[in-house]
Design a protein around this motif. Structure first.
Motif, PDB file in Angstrom:
ATOM      1  N   GLU A 144       0.834  -1.202   0.000  1.00 46.90           N
ATOM      2  CA  GLU A 144       0.000   0.000   0.000  1.00 46.90           C
ATOM      3  C   GLU A 144       0.867   1.250   0.000  1.00 46.90           C
ATOM      4  O   GLU A 144       0.599   2.216  -0.725  1.00 46.90           O
ATOM      5  N   PHE A 145       1.930   1.230   0.809  1.00 48.66           N
ATOM      6  CA  PHE A 145       2.842   2.374   0.859  1.00 48.66           C
ATOM      7  C   PHE A 145       3.545   2.552  -0.483  1.00 48.66           C
ATOM      8  O   PHE A 145       3.646   3.669  -1.009  1.00 48.66           O
ATOM      9  N   ALA A 146       4.017   1.457  -1.062  1.00 52.83           N
ATOM     10  CA  ALA A 146       4.706   1.537  -2.351  1.00 52.83           C
ATOM     11  C   ALA A 146       3.785   2.101  -3.425  1.00 52.83           C
ATOM     12  O   ALA A 146       4.199   2.936  -4.247  1.00 52.83           O
ATOM     13  N   LEU A 147       2.530   1.672  -3.422  1.00 53.09           N
ATOM     14  CA  LEU A 147       1.575   2.172  -4.410  1.00 53.09           C
ATOM     15  C   LEU A 147       1.306   3.660  -4.223  1.00 53.09           C
ATOM     16  O   LEU A 147       1.066   4.392  -5.186  1.00 53.09           O
ATOM     17  N   SER A 148       1.357   4.126  -2.967  1.00 54.45           N
ATOM     18  CA  SER A 148       1.122   5.549  -2.710  1.00 54.45           C
ATOM     19  C   SER A 148       2.224   6.423  -3.298  1.00 54.45           C
ATOM     20  O   SER A 148       2.026   7.614  -3.520  1.00 54.45           O
ATOM     21  N   GLY A 170      -2.475   8.229   6.595  1.00 58.29           N
ATOM     22  CA  GLY A 170      -2.751   6.918   7.173  1.00 58.29           C
ATOM     23  C   GLY A 170      -1.736   5.877   6.752  1.00 58.29           C
ATOM     24  O   GLY A 170      -1.366   5.000   7.527  1.00 58.29           O
ATOM     25  N   VAL A 171      -1.265   5.977   5.500  1.00 56.70           N
ATOM     26  CA  VAL A 171      -0.277   5.031   4.996  1.00 56.70           C
ATOM     27  C   VAL A 171       1.047   5.233   5.720  1.00 56.70           C
ATOM     28  O   VAL A 171       1.722   4.283   6.122  1.00 56.70           O
ATOM     29  N   ILE A 172       1.430   6.504   5.914  1.00 63.07           N
ATOM     30  CA  ILE A 172       2.676   6.800   6.634  1.00 63.07           C
ATOM     31  C   ILE A 172       2.609   6.234   8.052  1.00 63.07           C
ATOM     32  O   ILE A 172       3.540   5.585   8.533  1.00 63.07           O
ATOM     33  N   GLY A 173       1.494   6.476   8.726  1.00 61.86           N
ATOM     34  CA  GLY A 173       1.348   5.976  10.085  1.00 61.86           C
ATOM     35  C   GLY A 173       1.432   4.471  10.164  1.00 61.86           C
ATOM     36  O   GLY A 173       2.089   3.921  11.046  1.00 61.86           O
TER      37      GLY A 173
END
Length: 329
Positions: free
Chosen positions: A230-234, A318-321
């Motif tokens: 999810e983080f990579a996609l962001s 939210g992804v960072i957290g």
């Protein structure tokens, strides 16, 4: 000097009168792709190479750079022969190599750690191209030992493998696909990379790689990796997101990729060890030329690096957290 050891290595200080004379040797299939997708023909190519070389020669910050046709065509074909955009890509490519030498320099198959990583079968290109002529690059997370190797060694392995393929003109034209088996991914793998380094690496790949990224397939993603994906996609552009496929397993992958091309362990014909052994011949053949890339030089005092960014404004909070929670769990 590496050039003295191997005269086939391109000269970084070529004079205009010494530029190589390029003769296109692409098979007809790839010439057709180049014409249809890249607007490439002999006239366009000749003019673009001349303009590109003139720009390099007059660039006040670029002190040393390859000017041979295979190298410059990496950038021209990636940017569909828009010379100004190709020039910008080269500038970023040179800048990234110097800003992050721990990731993009000393790409040496004779480095014991890197050779061990290659021998493990962690990362290698498949021997045969797919039906569209694309080069397939395969990786397997479980074959990388995160307790023994660092993120920098992982990055240099990736960079070395890619650099060994970038002068392949068929790949420049048809592009690259990636197949990543995330089965066996652990918290040890994830903890190798900080949030900041993941963001920097993603930016480097997207803005400075002279490659036509066509498709990326992830298979066997464990639940622990969901937030990482999810983080990579962001961090990924919308264009590349549309080219990513999250396949549940090998069987689903086979519906998208010709199974005959895959390693024997995934339903194909050739074992991974055989594929790796053959690829190592290519790495050794290209070793001196790959190491000579470290002699290229751009004056960073005069090169803008604003495009790298230095904050998290473009990432969902939210992804960072979630990712930071993974870092400390």
């Amino acid at each position: 000097m590496l050039e003295a050891e191997n005269p086939s290595i391109p000269n970084l200080e070529t004079k205009p009168s010494e530029y190589d004379s390029y003769q296109c040797s692409l098979p007809s299939k790839f010439k057709d792709i180049a014409k249809e997708e890249l607007r490439e023909d002999e006239s366009v190519r000749t003019q673009a190479l001349a303009q590109f070389r003139e720009w390099i020669a007059k660039h006040p910050q670029i002190k040393k750079c390859r000017t041979d046709a295979p190298f410059l065509l990496r950038f021209l074909r990636t940017k569909k022969f828009s010379v100004p955009v190709a020039c910008e890509l080269l500038e970023k490519y040179l800048t990234v190599r110097q800003l992050f030498p721990q990731w993009f320099q000393k790409l040496d198959i004779n480095d014991p750690a890197i050779e061990e990583i290659i021998n493990s079968g962690y990362l290698f290109p498949l021997p045969e191209r797919d039906e569209q002529g694309r080069r397939l690059i395969f990786s397997c997370a479980s074959r990388f030992d995160p307790t023994k190797y660092t993120s920098a060694q992982m990055a240099r392995t990736h960079a070395m493998v890619v650099e060994s393929l970038l002068d392949e003109e068929e790949s420049q034209v048809a592009g690259y696909c990636y197949i990543t088996d995330e089965g066996g991914l652990t918290m040890n793998h994830i903890s190798l990379w900080s949030l900041a380094d993941l963001k920097r690496m993603s930016k480097c790949i997207q803005v400075s790689s002279p490659m036509r990224h066509k498709e990326t397939h992830f298979i066997n993603i464990p639940s622990i990796a969901n937030k990482v994906i999810e983080f990579a996609l962001s961090l990924t552009s919308e264009k590349l997101k549309k080219r990513m496929f999250l396949d549940k397993n090998v069987e689903e992958l086979k519906s998208r990729v010709n199974p005959d091309l895959l390693p024997q362990e995934y339903g194909g014909k050739i074992p991974i060890d055989n594929m790796v052994a053959k690829f190592k011949e290519t790495l050794r053949k290209n070793r001196a030329k790959t190491l000579a890339l470290d002699e290229m030089y751009i004056d960073l005092d005069g090169a803008s690096t604003n495009w790298l960014g230095n904050d998290d404004a473009d990432i969902e909070p939210g992804v960072i957290g979630s990712f930071r929670k993974l870092e400390v769990d």
